[in-house]
Scaffold this motif. Structure first.
Motif, PDB file in Angstrom:
ATOM      1  N   ARG A 109      10.458   4.294 -12.052  1.00  0.00           N
ATOM      2  CA  ARG A 109       9.067   3.865 -12.184  1.00  0.00           C
ATOM      3  C   ARG A 109       8.894   2.529 -11.477  1.00  0.00           C
ATOM      4  O   ARG A 109       9.546   1.542 -11.822  1.00  0.00           O
TER       5      ARG A 109
ATOM      6  N   ARG B 230       5.614   9.843  -6.582  1.00  0.00           N
ATOM      7  CA  ARG B 230       6.679  10.698  -6.053  1.00  0.00           C
ATOM      8  C   ARG B 230       8.058  10.110  -6.368  1.00  0.00           C
ATOM      9  O   ARG B 230       8.989  10.836  -6.728  1.00  0.00           O
ATOM     10  N   LEU B 231       8.196   8.797  -6.270  1.00  0.00           N
ATOM     11  CA  LEU B 231       9.453   8.133  -6.583  1.00  0.00           C
ATOM     12  C   LEU B 231       9.845   8.393  -8.042  1.00  0.00           C
ATOM     13  O   LEU B 231      11.001   8.706  -8.342  1.00  0.00           O
ATOM     14  N   GLU B 232       8.868   8.315  -8.914  1.00  0.00           N
ATOM     15  CA  GLU B 232       9.155   8.561 -10.334  1.00  0.00           C
ATOM     16  C   GLU B 232       9.472  10.033 -10.587  1.00  0.00           C
ATOM     17  O   GLU B 232      10.416  10.358 -11.311  1.00  0.00           O
TER      18      GLU B 232
ATOM     19  N   GLU C  99      10.650  12.335  -8.438  1.00  0.00           N
ATOM     20  CA  GLU C  99      11.866  12.814  -7.781  1.00  0.00           C
ATOM     21  C   GLU C  99      13.126  12.085  -8.220  1.00  0.00           C
ATOM     22  O   GLU C  99      14.196  12.689  -8.288  1.00  0.00           O
TER      23      GLU C  99
ATOM     24  N   ALA D 252       1.345   3.958  -3.060  1.00  0.00           N
ATOM     25  CA  ALA D 252       0.977   5.354  -2.781  1.00  0.00           C
ATOM     26  C   ALA D 252       2.134   6.303  -3.072  1.00  0.00           C
ATOM     27  O   ALA D 252       1.916   7.446  -3.486  1.00  0.00           O
ATOM     28  N   GLY D 253       3.365   5.851  -2.887  1.00  0.00           N
ATOM     29  CA  GLY D 253       4.524   6.713  -3.115  1.00  0.00           C
ATOM     30  C   GLY D 253       5.152   6.570  -4.486  1.00  0.00           C
ATOM     31  O   GLY D 253       6.162   7.224  -4.783  1.00  0.00           O
ATOM     32  N   ALA D 254       4.586   5.730  -5.349  1.00  0.00           N
ATOM     33  CA  ALA D 254       5.184   5.458  -6.652  1.00  0.00           C
ATOM     34  C   ALA D 254       5.303   6.714  -7.514  1.00  0.00           C
ATOM     35  O   ALA D 254       6.321   6.921  -8.179  1.00  0.00           O
TER      36      ALA D 254
ATOM     37  N   ARG E 292       0.836  -1.208   0.000  1.00  0.00           N
ATOM     38  CA  ARG E 292       0.000   0.000   0.000  1.00  0.00           C
ATOM     39  C   ARG E 292       0.875   1.264   0.000  1.00  0.00           C
ATOM     40  O   ARG E 292       0.653   2.195  -0.771  1.00  0.00           O
ATOM     41  N   GLN E 293       1.891   1.298   0.837  1.00  0.00           N
ATOM     42  CA  GLN E 293       2.769   2.463   0.914  1.00  0.00           C
ATOM     43  C   GLN E 293       3.601   2.628  -0.358  1.00  0.00           C
ATOM     44  O   GLN E 293       3.799   3.748  -0.836  1.00  0.00           O
ATOM     45  N   ALA E 294       4.093   1.524  -0.904  1.00  0.00           N
ATOM     46  CA  ALA E 294       4.897   1.593  -2.130  1.00  0.00           C
ATOM     47  C   ALA E 294       4.063   2.136  -3.287  1.00  0.00           C
ATOM     48  O   ALA E 294       4.520   3.013  -4.035  1.00  0.00           O
TER      49      ALA E 294
END
Length: 180
Positions: free
Chosen positions: A33, A25-27, A29, A21-23, A17-19
């Motif tokens: 992907r 932002r990860l892409e 910043e 939700a943060g995908a 769930r956290q991964a």
């Protein structure tokens, strides 16, 4: 980055769930992907097509089907093929405390799959397996990232590695440790 998750209990479901939700932002910043490619629990697993990870975004196991019996080698193969097709990397996150996944780390790492885990089995099992895991990581060009806790959940490995990489030497670690 094609991710496979082993263990979908409280910790695994929260991680997914956290991964997811943060995908975004990860892409944005880092330009990475994140693609959830598969998730395994004790008896069944989901091998997901590209973009299919969103079925797990709320943390609940989907009731629509698509499950197959758990086969951790099959999960790894699926993730490796997905990564190869896109030119990305494959990573397996083992959220279990089980021996079975730890027995496969060497195989996964040799195939170029990064392994991330809090599972203590690889580090507390036979020394020769531990050494083979790191040799497989070197040969496969993959990373074995692990962390364990002591003293009611205090992380110990990464802080010790940080001290050593900064030039300090650790002569002794004393304490009362768990049975694992």
């Amino acid at each position: 980055l094609h991710v496979g998750v082993v263990g979908y209990g409280l910790v695994g479901a929260t991680f997914v769930r956290q991964a997811l939700a943060g995908a975004g932002r990860l892409e944005a910043e880092l330009g990475v992907r994140l693609e959830l490619a598969g998730v395994a629990r004790s008896a069944s697993m989901l091998l997901l097509p590209e973009g299919g990870g969103q079925v797990l975004a709320d943390g609940a196991w989907p009731s629509a089907g698509g499950e197959v019996p758990t086969n951790l080698r099959g999960l790894a193969d699926h993730i490796v093929h997905a990564a190869a097709a896109s030119g990305g990397r494959a990573v397996l996150v083992d959220n279990t405390a089980a021996e079975g996944p730890a027995e496969l780390y060497e195989e996964w790492l040799a195939a170029g799959v990064d392994v991330v885990t809090p599972n203590k089995r690889a580090g507390s099992g036979p020394r020769d397996r531990y050494e083979r895991i790191f040799e497989a990581s070197r040969k496969g060009g993959s990373r074995f990232l692990y962390e364990a806790t002591v003293g009611a959940g205090l992380p110990i490995i990464a802080p010790l590695q940080g001290l050593v990489s900064a030039g300090d030497s650790v002569r002794k670690v004393e304490g009362i440790f768990s049975g694992t």
